[in-house]
Design a protein around this motif. Sequence first.
Motif, PDB file in Angstrom:
ATOM      1  N   TYR A 139      -7.662   5.028  -1.449  1.00  0.00           N
ATOM      2  CA  TYR A 139      -6.912   6.187  -1.924  1.00  0.00           C
ATOM      3  C   TYR A 139      -6.915   6.322  -3.447  1.00  0.00           C
ATOM      4  N   HIS A 152       0.824  -1.207   0.000  1.00  0.00           N
ATOM      5  CA  HIS A 152       0.000   0.000   0.000  1.00  0.00           C
ATOM      6  C   HIS A 152       0.860   1.259   0.000  1.00  0.00           C
ATOM      7  N   LYS A 173       0.401   4.169  -2.727  1.00  0.00           N
ATOM      8  CA  LYS A 173       0.077   5.532  -2.294  1.00  0.00           C
ATOM      9  C   LYS A 173       1.107   6.537  -2.808  1.00  0.00           C
ATOM     10  N   ASN A 174       2.369   6.128  -2.784  1.00  0.00           N
ATOM     11  CA  ASN A 174       3.434   7.039  -3.227  1.00  0.00           C
ATOM     12  C   ASN A 174       3.374   7.349  -4.717  1.00  0.00           C
ATOM     13  N   THR A 191      -8.874  -1.378  -8.587  1.00  0.00           N
ATOM     14  CA  THR A 191      -8.645  -0.400  -7.507  1.00  0.00           C
ATOM     15  C   THR A 191      -9.895  -0.098  -6.703  1.00  0.00           C
ATOM     16  N   ARG A 193       0.786   8.381  -6.132  1.00  0.00           N
ATOM     17  CA  ARG A 193      -0.134   9.539  -6.212  1.00  0.00           C
ATOM     18  C   ARG A 193      -1.013   9.432  -7.474  1.00  0.00           C
ATOM     19  N   GLN A 200      -4.237   9.159  -7.698  1.00  0.00           N
ATOM     20  CA  GLN A 200      -5.456   9.963  -7.697  1.00  0.00           C
ATOM     21  C   GLN A 200      -5.219  11.359  -8.262  1.00  0.00           C
ATOM     22  N   LEU A 224      -9.436   0.027  -2.977  1.00  0.00           N
ATOM     23  CA  LEU A 224      -8.383   0.905  -2.449  1.00  0.00           C
ATOM     24  C   LEU A 224      -8.984   2.272  -2.159  1.00  0.00           C
TER      25      LEU A 224
END
Length: 540
Positions: A423, A384, A388-389, A418, A391, A393, A421
Amino acid sequence: MYLVKKIQTEKNPQILSGWFSALSDNSSRINSNYKELITAIWDFDWRQANDISINSYIELILNLNFSHGTSYIVQTFDKLVSNLLPRKDPEHPSGYDTEVVLRYSPKIHQCIHHLLNGIPSSASKMILVLTEYYPHKSFPMPVQKCYLENLLLILDYCVILEERLWEVILDRIIEIDVEIRLEDLPDEDELFLENDDEFGLFVMDDEQELANNNDIEIAYKNNANKLDAMLGLMIQYLEAVPEGERRDNVFKNMLKAFDSLLLHTHKSKFTQFLIFFICKQNRDYATYFLKYLFNKLEVEVESPIIQRTCAAYIGSFAGRAAYIDISHLKEAIHSLFTWIHRYLDKNEGSYPDAERHAVFYSVCQAALYVICFKQDLLSNNFDHGFMKNLRIQRVLESSLNPLILILSTVVQEFHQFTQNLSYINCGQILERNKNIVLPTKSSYGGSNHLDTFFPFDPYLLKHSSQYFKGYYTYWKSENDIESSEDDDFTPDHDSVQGKPSFQIDLSSSWERAQFMVEDNEEMNMSISPLPMSGYMNSFY
């Protein structure tokens, strides 16, 4: 002249060998004043001779060249290389005397080897002759295969010609490759014939019969046979190259040929799999290949078409190569998103435009494509923090709105992957995009849709496909669109019929998904060759 007549008419090999030996001893005295004699020497047909006279003949032409420098070198290479091509033979099953060439070709190669070693400056002449005698793409498979086999033998003993010869070989293979239409490939029943000894997808027709029938469809199918045989030979050669410096040199020369040829070729469907194959032999090659592609992508002075092609190769290679491990996969995905964020830093606030921001959308599509194809590997090693890193989105919500222009099947599968998820949220963006109608023309006046290219889509050539078994990632969905239950590299029925390999619902996206489509002129990319970039040398 008595001697000329003896060379032309003598049938006794012992006597003929004696004449050749006598001429060899006096080779330094044979100059341009003896035109008839020289012509008789070059016209000697050693296909009709035995080993005794052939050995003496080779000694003669070697001494002639060593005595006179390069005066006779072009004629000599013409004589030698022309005999590497089979001649028509109605009594042979293939229609050509390939077995005759096989019988005396070792002596030809022995002679070429001695000449290139003894007169190194002759190499430039040799490559020109080899190129000149390369069979036209219209020649049938036995001729193509026979000549290619002999060029691969030259690769083994003539290092000085290696780089140029790789370019010649790949250039001629590509000429056949781009003529193949996916819809002309056979269905599954035709593809897997019981007789695996017969190398070919179809029954071959010779050139005259083809001309008489004026049958373009047969020509396309014959091209598939030729390409299957030629790529099979190339892969066998790559498989036999020993590890270490020799194989490293082969990879370097292949990459240079890729840079000068394949990267600029619009409709190549299978030739690029030679790079795919050699990269599986050494994982470092896969890393170098990706590094090369990323470097091309990041050089702003490169043509946008080349950058887009590199993005397509990155996505297709990282997505399809089963031998890429999780660490290198994540590195590739991270590098793609790093490029995307740098682009957004400069272009946030711009509106969606498939032509103006074509490279951006191509890189976005490559990134999502890799994630979709390698979702099993990513899920088994889910990180995760890594996701997340990226980015993601920010990319999806950007003003350039990549989800509205990249291939819908990629978008749908990425959305499905996704959904759990917190994020990454595609749903709201997809709903919003339903109410957005983009202009049909871009700001540059071209079509406002993204040309799509997947260079490592399934390999549909029967015999040579066996070499990729277990190293190629097929798409799997709930409907098991690309079946890979036993990791066989086996073209499925839908793919063979010309349907794409990656899909959720193909009915609306196939014409858009395949860059090879013949009738869509708007999708044709005009690619002009660029010079080799200097950074290539920095990789090795």
